[in-house]
Design an enzyme around this catalytic site. Structure first.
Site, mmCIF file in Angstrom:
data_model
loop_
_atom_site.group_PDB
_atom_site.id
_atom_site.type_symbol
_atom_site.label_atom_id
_atom_site.label_comp_id
_atom_site.label_asym_id
_atom_site.label_seq_id
_atom_site.Cartn_x
_atom_site.Cartn_y
_atom_site.Cartn_z
ATOM 1 N N ARG A 1 6.944 2.136 24.879
ATOM 2 C CA ARG A 1 5.755 2.617 25.434
ATOM 3 C C ARG A 1 5.036 3.554 24.180
ATOM 4 O O ARG A 1 5.705 4.293 23.508
ATOM 5 C CB ARG A 1 5.716 3.273 26.603
ATOM 6 C CG ARG A 1 4.289 3.384 27.201
ATOM 7 C CD ARG A 1 4.483 3.693 28.789
ATOM 8 N NE ARG A 1 5.412 4.879 29.062
ATOM 9 C CZ ARG A 1 5.917 4.945 30.215
ATOM 10 N NH1 ARG A 1 5.571 4.348 31.322
ATOM 11 N NH2 ARG A 1 6.844 5.988 30.551
ATOM 12 N N ARG B 1 16.860 10.851 32.162
ATOM 13 C CA ARG B 1 15.998 10.835 33.399
ATOM 14 C C ARG B 1 16.682 9.814 34.193
ATOM 15 O O ARG B 1 17.011 10.021 35.435
ATOM 16 C CB ARG B 1 14.652 10.194 33.082
ATOM 17 C CG ARG B 1 13.595 11.225 32.435
ATOM 18 C CD ARG B 1 12.412 10.633 32.080
ATOM 19 N NE ARG B 1 11.605 9.937 32.999
ATOM 20 C CZ ARG B 1 10.739 9.159 32.648
ATOM 21 N NH1 ARG B 1 10.120 8.965 31.393
ATOM 22 N NH2 ARG B 1 10.008 8.559 33.777
ATOM 23 N N ARG C 1 5.273 9.580 23.306
ATOM 24 C CA ARG C 1 5.592 10.816 23.932
ATOM 25 C C ARG C 1 6.814 11.274 24.089
ATOM 26 O O ARG C 1 7.855 10.543 24.068
ATOM 27 C CB ARG C 1 5.033 10.740 25.467
ATOM 28 C CG ARG C 1 3.747 10.480 25.851
ATOM 29 C CD ARG C 1 3.232 10.375 27.276
ATOM 30 N NE ARG C 1 4.293 9.951 28.058
ATOM 31 C CZ ARG C 1 4.032 9.752 29.550
ATOM 32 N NH1 ARG C 1 2.772 10.132 29.914
ATOM 33 N NH2 ARG C 1 4.982 9.546 30.136
#
Length: 218
Positions: A127, A172, A161
């Site tokens: 992304r 995560r 990011r």
């Protein structure tokens, strides 16, 4: 219809939650949205959350539960809701059950969006986000910009990011496996879980999810 939507980061929960809630005419209740709304409205819970987040801490379960309970008590949720991001662990799941029992209610379904871990990493790590407007997102494989590194919408610079880095994504996922995944077995024991293969185009995943719901819901 009262639904909980679960799945690993990058499974498309936010997208599917919005589509399913619209189709079923029930509110989409997201913990992230609840935090932001309470902070922007200056509520007591919002002030607590803002202070905790500013200090880099984790929002305690009791605060998250209180926010969710307050939102589920709103008039538009009287006939049902779709929960996204809550419950996040066994403690929150048990608290949700207790809240519903108090009102003589129960969950109708828990939809588990299933995506292979390598695909999750590819989705998130690929992304790219616009520096000018973070709502403008692209992907190195699935949604490439016309000009490399440049946002099609506003011409801003596209970047990766920090929390989209592969190492961070895997951390995560480890947290998801440890804290959130156990609620799937918890709800499976109640006969509520339906696993939805989510490695497919968005409309097809939505179709599968709707087909999996009890007939009275659709």
């Amino acid at each position: 219809m009262r639904i909980v939507l679960v799945g690993p980061p990058g499974a498309g929960k936010g997208t599917q939650a919005a589509l399913l809630a619209q189709r079923l005419d029930i509110p989409h209740i997201s913990t992230g949205d609840l935090f932001r709304a309470n902070i922007s409205q200056g509520t007591e819970l919002g002030r607590q959350v803002e202070s905790i987040l500013r200090s880099g801490g984790l929002v305690p379960d009791e605060v998250t539960i209180a926010m969710a309970a307050d939102r589920m008590a709103k008039p538009d949720a009287e006939d049902g809701f779709l929960l996204d991001g809550f419950p996040r662990n066994i403690g929150q799941a048990k608290a949700l059950d207790a809240l519903l029992v108090e009102q003589g209610l129960r969950l109708d379904a828990v939809l588990d969006l299933e995506v292979p871990e390598d695909e999750v990493v590819k989705r998130i790590a690929g992304r790219r986000t616009c520096r000018k407007d973070s709502s403008h997102t692209f992907h190195v494989e699935y949604k490439q910009p016309k000009a490399e590194g440049v946002c099609d919408e506003c011409g801003g610079e596209l970047y990766q990011r920090d929390d989209d880095q592969e190492e961070t994504v895997r951390k995560r996922l480890a947290i998801y496996h440890e804290e959130t995944e156990p609620i799937i077995d918890y709800y499976r024991e109640q006969g509520l879980v339906v696993t939805i293969p989510a490695l497919a185009p968005v409309p097809e995943v939505t179709r599968r999810a709707l087909a999996a719901l009890p007939e009275r819901a659709v």
